[in-house]
Scaffold this motif. Structure first.
Motif, short mmCIF file in Angstrom:
data_model
loop_
_atom_site.label_atom_id
_atom_site.label_comp_id
_atom_site.label_asym_id
_atom_site.label_seq_id
_atom_site.Cartn_x
_atom_site.Cartn_y
_atom_site.Cartn_z
N LEU A 171 -1.01 10.45 -1.65
CA LEU A 171 -0.97 9.35 -0.69
C LEU A 171 -1.32 9.81 0.72
CD1 LEU A 171 2.34 7.62 -1.88
CD2 LEU A 171 0.00 7.06 -2.53
N HIS A 172 -1.92 10.99 0.84
CA HIS A 172 -2.26 11.51 2.16
C HIS A 172 -3.27 10.62 2.89
CE1 HIS A 172 -0.16 15.34 2.70
NE2 HIS A 172 -0.25 15.48 1.38
N ASN A 173 -4.06 9.88 2.11
CA ASN A 173 -5.05 9.01 2.75
C ASN A 173 -4.39 7.86 3.52
OD1 ASN A 173 -4.26 8.03 0.09
ND2 ASN A 173 -5.73 6.38 0.40
N LEU A 174 -3.11 7.58 3.26
CA LEU A 174 -2.42 6.50 3.98
C LEU A 174 -1.96 6.92 5.36
CD1 LEU A 174 -0.17 5.04 1.12
CD2 LEU A 174 -2.42 4.26 1.87
N LEU A 175 -1.76 8.22 5.55
CA LEU A 175 -1.28 8.70 6.84
C LEU A 175 -2.37 8.54 7.89
CD1 LEU A 175 0.56 11.96 5.75
CD2 LEU A 175 1.49 9.66 6.04
N GLY A 176 -1.99 8.03 9.04
CA GLY A 176 -2.95 7.84 10.13
C GLY A 176 -3.62 6.48 10.12
N LEU A 177 -3.47 5.70 9.04
CA LEU A 177 -4.06 4.37 9.00
C LEU A 177 -3.21 3.39 9.80
CD1 LEU A 177 -5.04 3.98 5.23
CD2 LEU A 177 -6.54 4.59 7.12
N SER A 178 -3.83 2.32 10.26
CA SER A 178 -3.07 1.26 10.90
C SER A 178 -2.20 0.57 9.86
CB SER A 178 -4.02 0.23 11.54
OG SER A 178 -4.77 -0.44 10.55
N GLN A 179 -1.18 -0.16 10.32
CA GLN A 179 -0.27 -0.80 9.38
C GLN A 179 -0.99 -1.79 8.48
OE1 GLN A 179 3.06 0.05 9.02
NE2 GLN A 179 2.76 -1.16 7.17
N ASN A 180 -1.97 -2.50 9.04
CA ASN A 180 -2.71 -3.48 8.26
C ASN A 180 -3.51 -2.81 7.15
OD1 ASN A 180 -4.22 -5.79 7.45
ND2 ASN A 180 -3.94 -6.67 9.47
N SER A 181 -4.22 -1.74 7.50
CA SER A 181 -5.01 -1.01 6.51
C SER A 181 -4.11 -0.34 5.47
CB SER A 181 -5.86 0.05 7.20
OG SER A 181 -6.78 -0.54 8.10
N LYS A 182 -2.97 0.17 5.92
CA LYS A 182 -2.03 0.82 5.01
C LYS A 182 -1.50 -0.18 3.99
CE LYS A 182 0.58 3.59 7.17
NZ LYS A 182 1.67 4.07 8.03
N ASP A 183 -1.15 -1.37 4.46
CA ASP A 183 -0.67 -2.41 3.55
C ASP A 183 -1.73 -2.76 2.50
OD1 ASP A 183 1.84 -2.67 4.63
OD2 ASP A 183 1.28 -4.25 6.03
N HIS A 184 -2.97 -2.86 2.96
CA HIS A 184 -4.06 -3.22 2.04
C HIS A 184 -4.22 -2.15 0.96
CE1 HIS A 184 -7.75 -5.07 0.67
NE2 HIS A 184 -8.38 -3.91 0.82
N GLN A 185 -4.20 -0.89 1.35
CA GLN A 185 -4.34 0.19 0.37
C GLN A 185 -3.15 0.25 -0.59
OE1 GLN A 185 -7.05 2.08 -0.08
NE2 GLN A 185 -8.04 0.90 1.55
N GLU A 186 -1.96 -0.06 -0.09
CA GLU A 186 -0.79 -0.06 -0.95
C GLU A 186 -0.85 -1.19 -1.98
OE1 GLU A 186 2.55 -0.18 1.67
OE2 GLU A 186 2.58 2.00 1.98
N TRP A 187 -1.40 -2.35 -1.57
CA TRP A 187 -1.57 -3.44 -2.53
C TRP A 187 -2.53 -3.02 -3.65
CZ3 TRP A 187 1.69 -7.04 -3.13
CH2 TRP A 187 2.36 -7.63 -2.06
N ILE A 188 -3.62 -2.35 -3.27
CA ILE A 188 -4.57 -1.88 -4.28
C ILE A 188 -3.90 -0.91 -5.24
CG2 ILE A 188 -6.69 -0.55 -4.62
CD1 ILE A 188 -7.73 -1.70 -1.99
N LEU A 189 -3.11 0.02 -4.69
CA LEU A 189 -2.41 1.00 -5.52
C LEU A 189 -1.40 0.32 -6.44
CD1 LEU A 189 -1.82 3.93 -6.21
CD2 LEU A 189 -0.26 4.02 -4.26
N ALA A 190 -0.69 -0.69 -5.94
CA ALA A 190 0.27 -1.41 -6.76
C ALA A 190 -0.41 -2.07 -7.95
CB ALA A 190 1.00 -2.45 -5.91
N HIS A 191 -1.59 -2.65 -7.73
CA HIS A 191 -2.33 -3.26 -8.83
C HIS A 191 -2.77 -2.20 -9.84
CE1 HIS A 191 -2.85 -7.55 -7.90
NE2 HIS A 191 -2.74 -7.20 -6.64
N GLN A 192 -3.18 -1.04 -9.38
CA GLN A 192 -3.61 0.02 -10.29
C GLN A 192 -2.47 0.47 -11.20
OE1 GLN A 192 -5.11 3.02 -7.63
NE2 GLN A 192 -7.10 2.03 -7.38
N ILE A 193 -1.28 0.61 -10.62
CA ILE A 193 -0.13 1.06 -11.41
C ILE A 193 0.28 0.00 -12.43
CG2 ILE A 193 2.31 1.71 -11.29
CD1 ILE A 193 1.70 2.93 -8.54
N VAL A 194 0.30 -1.26 -12.00
CA VAL A 194 0.65 -2.33 -12.93
C VAL A 194 -0.39 -2.45 -14.04
CG1 VAL A 194 1.01 -4.82 -13.15
CG2 VAL A 194 1.97 -3.59 -11.20
N ASP A 195 -1.66 -2.29 -13.70
CA ASP A 195 -2.71 -2.33 -14.72
C ASP A 195 -2.53 -1.19 -15.73
OD1 ASP A 195 -3.82 -4.56 -13.59
OD2 ASP A 195 -5.38 -3.48 -12.49
#
Length: 443
Positions: A171-195
């Motif tokens: 999850l190192h790619n999340l560090l340094g991102l803005s909160q909006n971008s971080k939320d977006h990437q976390e949503w993508i990751l959540a979908h990947q895990i559920v899939d």
């Protein structure tokens, strides 16, 4: 009928205000009268949920596209944080991201209101409640969140409790991102895990994280504190639960107590996996209802008074070393790190001392630290509750030389092969006399 509010209209008609006060009142009345815009949702593919007020991704951030004319748009950045784990904004974002991915859109109505020069919006949508299709009857996909290094450990556990497969996601790619971008990437990751859970036909097991310690200034762990302030594991798990609910995947939350320690001491050496994967494996087994008994050889270690005294001696020696290093160290940050380790050593000494005293206080008819003498019931319960914690203290530093070692494979000899006594004697772990010990050699 008066648009903009009857009370404000009557105040303006009285003309009892002049100057700035009257202009402020007129501005407030105009905002109520003309400062509302509503876009009705639509299922049609061309509308993509809403034809006039549509949510879109722009440069990795969430924006609201406002139609002002023929092919003329304003892109407004959306500033919205979920207030808690039950906030419906989490559900809306999960559904929105899924609709973008599958191009199967759902209708949502957006209402914009102008207040004091700022635009506020509200969203109305229907929450689907699908039937839960993927349950723990076929096993679970267990997830353990880790901050150092920052990553997810994922373990696939069968319904009978075996470890089938595992992986880690950085999850190192999340560090340094803005909160909006971080939320977006976390949503993508959540979908990947559920899939992944859907693909494996399994439920999802996570920790029930109520409070997260982010450290304090001067604890000597500045790098870890920085990561914990930049990334919140609870927010990711909230998104994961919301996506799973939409897709019909069961989510089991378990008590996180001692999952990392049990995984590190029991399953990491036994299965030759790292401690984080082992921790995820314990989470999965706990979600399936399995209880973790302490291995027989570890029980013998906790009843071995001679070894416990040796381990206590090791910590006392380390305590003296740390006190000398702290006195010599001039760098404030390095000194704080040494003080933090010193506190850990002092806590370890207390645990070992308490266990040794409980062994000494047992009657001759008691069967050791885990005996069934009713007179010793209170001591035994305390020992049982802290058994894994004491075991961590007794094993890691005295044998492996580090409080939190990376390589746990040497413990396999003690855990699996049942050669605790032979390894102990061959490596000189038993004190020669009450006053001294033989140095440890590497396995």
């Amino acid at each position: 009928m008066v648009f903009g509010g009857k009370r404000l209209f009557e105040k303006l008609c009285k003309n009892h205000l002049i100057g700035k006060a009257r202009e402020k009142l007129k501005k407030q009345w105009r905002e109520l009268r003309q400062g509302t815009l509503i876009g009705i949702g639509s299922k049609h593919k061309t509308a993509q949920g809403n034809l006039l007020l549509r949510f879109m991704e722009l440069d990795g951030k969430l924006h609201l596209r406002i139609t002002t004319g023929k092919r003329e748009f304003i892109y407004a950045k959306v500033l919205r944080e979920p207030s808690n784990s039950k906030d419906k904004w989490l559900t809306f974002m999960a559904m929105l991201l899924e609709s973008w991915r599958t191009q199967s859109y759902f209708p949502y109505t957006v209402e914009l209101k102008l207040r004091n020069g700022e635009v506020y919006g509200s969203v109305s949508f229907e929450i689907p409640m699908p039937e839960v299709k993927y349950t723990k009857e076929n096993g679970v996909i267990a997830i353990d969140t880790n901050a150092s290094p920052i990553h997810l450990a994922i373990a696939e556990v069968s319904k009978t409790g075996e470890l089938l497969s595992y992986q880690t996601i950085s999850l190192h790619n999340l560090l340094g991102l803005s909160q909006n971008s971080k939320d977006h990437q976390e949503w993508i990751l959540a979908h990947q895990i559920v899939d992944l859970a859907i693909q494996k036909n399994k439920a999802i097991a996570i920790e029930n994280l109520k409070k997260l310690k982010k450290g304090r200034r001067g604890d000597g762990k500045a790098k870890l504190r920085k990561i914990l302030h930049q990334w919140n594991a609870k927010k990711l798990l909230q998104k994961l639960k919301r996506v799973a609910m939409i897709k019909g995947v069961e989510v089991i939350e378990v008590n996180p107590a001692y999952t990392s320690i049990i995984g590190m001491l029991k399953y990491a050496p036994q299965l030759s996996v790292d401690k984080d994967i082992a921790g995820a494996y314990v989470i999965g087994r706990r979600a399936l209802g399995f209880k973790e008994d302490m291995p027989e050889n570890y029980e013998k270690l906790l009843k071995d008074k001679a070894y416990l005294e040796f381990a206590l001696k090791r910590y006392e020696e380390r305590e003296k070393e740390l006190i000398e290093l702290i006195e010599k160290e001039s760098n404030e940050y390095k000194r704080n790190a040494l003080k933090s380790e010193l506190r850990s050593v002092e806590d370890a000494k207390k645990l070992l001392t308490n266990l040794i005293q409980s062994l000494q206080s047992e009657s001759s008819g008691c069967e050791g630290a885990y005996g069934r003498n009713p007179k010793q019931g209170r001591v035994e319960r305390t020992a049982l509750q802290s058994a894994w914690q004491v075991l961590r203290v007794a094993l890691l530093f005295p044998i492996l030389g580090r409080i939190l070692p990376k390589d746990l494979s040497p413990l396999k000899q003690l855990l699996v092969e049942g050669v605790w006594d032979r390894v102990r004697h061959s490596n000189g772990l038993v004190p020669l006399e009450a006053r001294g010990t033989v140095p440890i050699r590497d396995f």
